[in-house]
Design a protein around this motif. Sequence first.
Motif, PDB file in Angstrom:
ATOM      1  N   GLY A 195     -12.931   0.416  -3.110  1.00 21.47           N
ATOM      2  CA  GLY A 195     -13.226   0.142  -1.705  1.00 21.47           C
ATOM      3  C   GLY A 195     -11.972   0.079  -0.850  1.00 21.47           C
ATOM      4  N   VAL A 196     -10.947  -0.590  -1.336  1.00 20.25           N
ATOM      5  CA  VAL A 196      -9.695  -0.677  -0.580  1.00 20.25           C
ATOM      6  C   VAL A 196      -9.059   0.711  -0.470  1.00 20.25           C
ATOM      7  N   LYS A 197      -9.081   1.467  -1.545  1.00 16.88           N
ATOM      8  CA  LYS A 197      -8.527   2.827  -1.505  1.00 16.88           C
ATOM      9  C   LYS A 197      -9.288   3.692  -0.506  1.00 16.88           C
ATOM     10  N   TRP A 198     -10.601   3.536  -0.440  1.00 17.68           N
ATOM     11  CA  TRP A 198     -11.408   4.288   0.528  1.00 17.68           C
ATOM     12  C   TRP A 198     -11.014   3.897   1.952  1.00 17.68           C
ATOM     13  N   ILE A 199     -10.838   2.613   2.204  1.00 16.33           N
ATOM     14  CA  ILE A 199     -10.426   2.151   3.537  1.00 16.33           C
ATOM     15  C   ILE A 199      -9.077   2.755   3.913  1.00 16.33           C
ATOM     16  N   VAL A 200      -8.138   2.744   2.989  1.00 18.16           N
ATOM     17  CA  VAL A 200      -6.814   3.322   3.256  1.00 18.16           C
ATOM     18  C   VAL A 200      -6.941   4.812   3.536  1.00 18.16           C
TER      19      VAL A 200
ATOM     20  N   THR B 199      -9.414   6.588   4.562  1.00 20.00           N
ATOM     21  CA  THR B 199     -10.150   6.962   5.771  1.00 20.00           C
ATOM     22  C   THR B 199      -9.457   6.512   7.054  1.00 20.00           C
ATOM     23  N   ASN B 200      -8.482   5.615   6.948  1.00 20.41           N
ATOM     24  CA  ASN B 200      -7.819   5.101   8.146  1.00 20.41           C
ATOM     25  C   ASN B 200      -6.358   5.494   8.290  1.00 20.41           C
ATOM     26  N   LEU B 201      -5.760   6.003   7.227  1.00 20.33           N
ATOM     27  CA  LEU B 201      -4.367   6.454   7.279  1.00 20.33           C
ATOM     28  C   LEU B 201      -4.287   7.892   6.788  1.00 20.33           C
ATOM     29  N   LEU B 202      -3.637   8.728   7.540  1.00 19.04           N
ATOM     30  CA  LEU B 202      -3.396  10.086   7.063  1.00 19.04           C
ATOM     31  C   LEU B 202      -2.430  10.032   5.893  1.00 19.04           C
ATOM     32  N   LEU B 203      -2.542  10.997   5.005  1.00 22.52           N
ATOM     33  CA  LEU B 203      -1.635  11.068   3.869  1.00 22.52           C
ATOM     34  C   LEU B 203      -0.194  11.085   4.371  1.00 22.52           C
ATOM     35  N   GLY B 204       0.624  10.188   3.882  1.00 20.59           N
ATOM     36  CA  GLY B 204       2.021  10.096   4.287  1.00 20.59           C
ATOM     37  C   GLY B 204       2.286   9.117   5.413  1.00 20.59           C
ATOM     38  N   ASP B 205       1.225   8.622   6.066  1.00 21.71           N
ATOM     39  CA  ASP B 205       1.404   7.664   7.163  1.00 21.71           C
ATOM     40  C   ASP B 205       1.874   6.312   6.643  1.00 21.71           C
ATOM     41  N   ARG B 206       2.481   5.553   7.560  1.00 20.91           N
ATOM     42  CA  ARG B 206       3.007   4.233   7.226  1.00 20.91           C
ATOM     43  C   ARG B 206       2.759   3.301   8.400  1.00 20.91           C
ATOM     44  N   ILE B 207       2.324   2.088   8.089  1.00 20.70           N
ATOM     45  CA  ILE B 207       2.183   1.031   9.083  1.00 20.70           C
ATOM     46  C   ILE B 207       3.081  -0.118   8.650  1.00 20.70           C
ATOM     47  N   ALA B 208       4.075  -0.444   9.463  1.00 28.64           N
ATOM     48  CA  ALA B 208       4.958  -1.572   9.161  1.00 28.64           C
ATOM     49  C   ALA B 208       4.189  -2.866   9.415  1.00 28.64           C
ATOM     50  N   VAL B 209       4.088  -3.695   8.388  1.00 31.51           N
ATOM     51  CA  VAL B 209       3.382  -4.970   8.504  1.00 31.51           C
ATOM     52  C   VAL B 209       4.383  -6.093   8.714  1.00 31.51           C
ATOM     53  N   THR B 210       5.445  -6.097   7.926  1.00 28.45           N
ATOM     54  CA  THR B 210       6.537  -7.061   8.067  1.00 28.45           C
ATOM     55  C   THR B 210       7.847  -6.304   7.881  1.00 28.45           C
ATOM     56  N   GLY B 211       8.935  -7.023   7.900  1.00 31.30           N
ATOM     57  CA  GLY B 211      10.237  -6.403   7.670  1.00 31.30           C
ATOM     58  C   GLY B 211      10.456  -5.962   6.235  1.00 31.30           C
ATOM     59  N   TRP B 212       9.536  -6.339   5.341  1.00 32.69           N
ATOM     60  CA  TRP B 212       9.684  -5.992   3.925  1.00 32.69           C
ATOM     61  C   TRP B 212       8.414  -5.402   3.304  1.00 32.69           C
ATOM     62  N   PHE B 213       7.387  -5.167   4.123  1.00 36.88           N
ATOM     63  CA  PHE B 213       6.113  -4.668   3.597  1.00 36.88           C
ATOM     64  C   PHE B 213       5.478  -3.670   4.547  1.00 36.88           C
ATOM     65  N   ASN B 214       5.073  -2.520   3.998  1.00 35.75           N
ATOM     66  CA  ASN B 214       4.358  -1.490   4.749  1.00 35.75           C
ATOM     67  C   ASN B 214       3.038  -1.181   4.053  1.00 35.75           C
ATOM     68  N   LEU B 215       2.062  -0.776   4.839  1.00 38.29           N
ATOM     69  CA  LEU B 215       0.884  -0.116   4.299  1.00 38.29           C
ATOM     70  C   LEU B 215       1.156   1.381   4.415  1.00 38.29           C
ATOM     71  N   VAL B 216       0.947   2.098   3.341  1.00 40.29           N
ATOM     72  CA  VAL B 216       1.202   3.537   3.323  1.00 40.29           C
ATOM     73  C   VAL B 216      -0.008   4.228   2.702  1.00 40.29           C
ATOM     74  N   HIS B 217      -0.034   5.534   2.801  1.00 38.47           N
ATOM     75  CA  HIS B 217      -1.043   6.325   2.098  1.00 38.47           C
ATOM     76  C   HIS B 217      -0.301   7.433   1.376  1.00 38.47           C
ATOM     77  N   VAL B 218      -0.124   7.245   0.069  1.00 38.39           N
ATOM     78  CA  VAL B 218       0.549   8.239  -0.759  1.00 38.39           C
ATOM     79  C   VAL B 218      -0.299   8.500  -1.997  1.00 38.39           C
ATOM     80  N   LEU B 219      -0.067   9.640  -2.610  1.00 38.72           N
ATOM     81  CA  LEU B 219      -0.750  10.003  -3.847  1.00 38.72           C
ATOM     82  C   LEU B 219       0.273  10.104  -4.964  1.00 38.72           C
ATOM     83  N   ASN B 220      -0.047   9.521  -6.103  1.00 38.73           N
ATOM     84  CA  ASN B 220       0.828   9.556  -7.267  1.00 38.73           C
ATOM     85  C   ASN B 220       0.110  10.305  -8.386  1.00 38.73           C
ATOM     86  N   PRO B 221       0.540  11.544  -8.685  1.00 41.53           N
ATOM     87  CA  PRO B 221      -0.101  12.299  -9.759  1.00 41.53           C
ATOM     88  C   PRO B 221       0.357  11.864 -11.148  1.00 41.53           C
ATOM     89  N   GLY B 222       1.347  10.986 -11.216  1.00 39.65           N
ATOM     90  CA  GLY B 222       1.884  10.544 -12.497  1.00 39.65           C
ATOM     91  C   GLY B 222       1.407   9.156 -12.876  1.00 39.65           C
TER      92      GLY B 222
END
Length: 158
Positions: free
Chosen positions: A13-18, A20-43
């Motif tokens: 569910g959380v992955k679906w929310i991410v 559907t709301n963030l384009l692949l590669g997008d980043r939202i800065a939440v704090t000075g040390w934490f971002n929400l991102v949308h990336v894919l890891n094939p490994g």
Amino acid sequence: MGMAALLFALDQGVKWIVATNLLLGDRIAVTGWFNLVHVLNPGASFSILADAGGWQRHALSALGVVVSLVLAVLLWRGVRSRLETAAYIGLIGGALGNVADRLRIGAVVDYLDLHWRDMHWPAFNLADIFIVGSAALLMLASFGPAADSRGADRGGAT
């Protein structure tokens, strides 16, 4: 097994929310040390095997399914403690959450990005937290008294 299914559903569910709301590669800065991102890891963890050519998708999926089946059988037979039970449930839910991504899109959706200045920890997801947290629970359980699935000590009478 219902709890493992709940963890799996929460992860997906959380992955679906991410997704559907963030384009692949997008980043939202939440704090000075934490971002929400949308990336894919094939490994695997830390993007190990990410450039392996595609075979890793099936190998890592098979490994996740086999480990989950073994842990489910061990749960069914009964484990030593509630802590061990919780660890197995977390491992199953997390492993199958990442397996579902690999089978569905060929890579795992990651979205949590911790960083300090220009140093970034590899992005990860809730399933990874379940897996790492469960591994820590298993280590903790290994220091506890041996007990059967009903919580009774296995040792002889004192």
